[in-house]
Design a protein around this motif. Structure first.
Motif, PDB file in Angstrom:
ATOM      1  N   TYR A  25       0.838  -1.206   0.000  1.00  0.00           N
ATOM      2  CA  TYR A  25       0.000   0.000   0.000  1.00  0.00           C
ATOM      3  C   TYR A  25       0.874   1.257   0.000  1.00  0.00           C
ATOM      4  N   LYS A  26       1.971   1.225   0.742  1.00  0.00           N
ATOM      5  CA  LYS A  26       2.874   2.391   0.747  1.00  0.00           C
ATOM      6  C   LYS A  26       3.509   2.590  -0.621  1.00  0.00           C
ATOM      7  N   GLN A  27       3.869   1.499  -1.297  1.00  0.00           N
ATOM      8  CA  GLN A  27       4.440   1.637  -2.640  1.00  0.00           C
ATOM      9  C   GLN A  27       3.404   2.174  -3.612  1.00  0.00           C
ATOM     10  N   SER A  28       2.146   1.723  -3.470  1.00  0.00           N
ATOM     11  CA  SER A  28       1.103   2.249  -4.354  1.00  0.00           C
ATOM     12  C   SER A  28       0.874   3.732  -4.083  1.00  0.00           C
ATOM     13  N   ALA A  29       0.930   4.138  -2.816  1.00  0.00           N
ATOM     14  CA  ALA A  29       0.750   5.559  -2.477  1.00  0.00           C
ATOM     15  C   ALA A  29       1.882   6.402  -3.038  1.00  0.00           C
ATOM     16  N   GLU A  30       3.095   5.876  -2.964  1.00  0.00           N
ATOM     17  CA  GLU A  30       4.252   6.613  -3.492  1.00  0.00           C
ATOM     18  C   GLU A  30       4.127   6.816  -4.999  1.00  0.00           C
ATOM     19  N   ILE A  31       3.723   5.776  -5.711  1.00  0.00           N
ATOM     20  CA  ILE A  31       3.566   5.882  -7.171  1.00  0.00           C
ATOM     21  C   ILE A  31       2.418   6.839  -7.499  1.00  0.00           C
ATOM     22  N   ALA A  32       1.290   6.662  -6.819  1.00  0.00           N
ATOM     23  CA  ALA A  32       0.119   7.504  -7.089  1.00  0.00           C
ATOM     24  C   ALA A  32       0.419   8.969  -6.794  1.00  0.00           C
ATOM     25  N   SER A  33       1.152   9.216  -5.728  1.00  0.00           N
ATOM     26  CA  SER A  33       1.485  10.584  -5.337  1.00  0.00           C
ATOM     27  C   SER A  33       2.335  11.279  -6.404  1.00  0.00           C
ATOM     28  N   ALA A  34       3.175  10.514  -7.075  1.00  0.00           N
ATOM     29  CA  ALA A  34       4.056  11.080  -8.100  1.00  0.00           C
ATOM     30  C   ALA A  34       3.326  11.389  -9.400  1.00  0.00           C
ATOM     31  N   HIS A  35       2.106  10.896  -9.569  1.00  0.00           N
ATOM     32  CA  HIS A  35       1.397  11.068 -10.842  1.00  0.00           C
ATOM     33  C   HIS A  35       0.029  11.718 -10.654  1.00  0.00           C
ATOM     34  N   ARG A  36      -0.076  12.617  -9.678  1.00  0.00           N
ATOM     35  CA  ARG A  36      -1.315  13.342  -9.460  1.00  0.00           C
ATOM     36  C   ARG A  36      -1.494  14.385 -10.554  1.00  0.00           C
ATOM     37  N   PRO A  37      -2.671  14.811 -10.891  1.00  0.00           N
ATOM     38  CA  PRO A  37      -3.964  14.436 -10.333  1.00  0.00           C
ATOM     39  C   PRO A  37      -4.585  13.199 -10.986  1.00  0.00           C
ATOM     40  N   LEU A  38      -3.911  12.596 -11.969  1.00  0.00           N
ATOM     41  CA  LEU A  38      -4.468  11.429 -12.657  1.00  0.00           C
ATOM     42  C   LEU A  38      -4.834  10.300 -11.709  1.00  0.00           C
ATOM     43  N   THR A  39      -4.129  10.199 -10.612  1.00  0.00           N
ATOM     44  CA  THR A  39      -4.253   9.039  -9.731  1.00  0.00           C
ATOM     45  C   THR A  39      -4.915   9.350  -8.400  1.00  0.00           C
ATOM     46  N   ASP A  40      -5.609  10.458  -8.290  1.00  0.00           N
ATOM     47  CA  ASP A  40      -6.163  10.849  -6.998  1.00  0.00           C
ATOM     48  C   ASP A  40      -7.055   9.772  -6.384  1.00  0.00           C
TER      49      ASP A  40
END
Length: 195
Positions: free
Chosen positions: A68-83
């Motif tokens: 979950y932390k790895q998914s959050a790190e990836i999602a955080s780097a590609h905002r707002p597409l991944t909000d």
């Protein structure tokens, strides 16, 4: 879990998960991570989130937390597409931390999830209400009843704004509030909530 995936392998892994074939699903999502030679962040994000679900369902909380932390790190780097996925990642991290007894960290991640969702183009207010409920439960577990009530009231307010003051999901919220009011000897308030 609702996202079935974009590729055939993602959909197959999701189907295996839904069929409770967790070993096969786990292998499929690890395979997706290992095949990811193009640094396809979307595939990595999806695989980590699904692995988090798998490990959580097996009660392997430390491993679920890693993914979950790895998914959050990836999602955080590609905002707002991944909000939406960042919201899920932070929420899931909060749930795992709560289960592990790291209550302050759980609250912090629930608040991060709320912040992401509140700034979305179309915020899902009922999902936000669920996070406020998580925060209320966590404060209640810590014995911080005033903060718990404050968060439970936010849950009720959101549901009322959606014309759902008697929604079944509010039963636990009302029960928790009544328990607190009863402990404060505010019996009339507790009784009203139990009704």
């Amino acid at each position: 879990q609702e996202n079935e995936g974009k590729t055939a392998l993602q959909r197959l892994g999701h189907l295996l998960f839904k069929m409770d074939e967790l070993d096969k699903a786990e292998k499929m999502f690890h395979k997706l991570l290992n095949m990811n030679s193009n640094n396809d962040w979307e595939q990595s994000l999806y695989a980590h989130l699904q692995l988090g679900y798998i490990y959580n369902s097996r009660s392997n909380l430390p491993e679920a937390l890693v993914h979950y932390k790895q998914s959050a790190e990836i999602a955080s780097a590609h905002r707002p597409l991944t909000d939406g996925l960042l919201f899920k990642s932070y929420s899931n991290i909060g749930v795992i931390l709560h289960k592990q007894g790291y209550l302050d960290e759980a609250i912090r991640h629930f608040r991060l999830a709320i912040d992401v969702e509140e700034h979305a183009v179309k915020p899902n207010e009922l999902a936000i209400a669920t996070r406020f409920d998580n925060i209320g439960c966590t404060y209640q577990q810590q014995g911080n009843f005033a903060e718990a009530i404050k968060n439970y009231n936010r849950v009720v307010k959101i549901h009322r704004s959606h014309a759902e003051p008697r929604h079944p999901s509010l039963l636990d919220t009302y029960k928790n509030m009544a328990t607190i009011y009863y402990s404060w000897k505010h019996y009339a308030d507790a009784f009203n909530l139990y009704e």
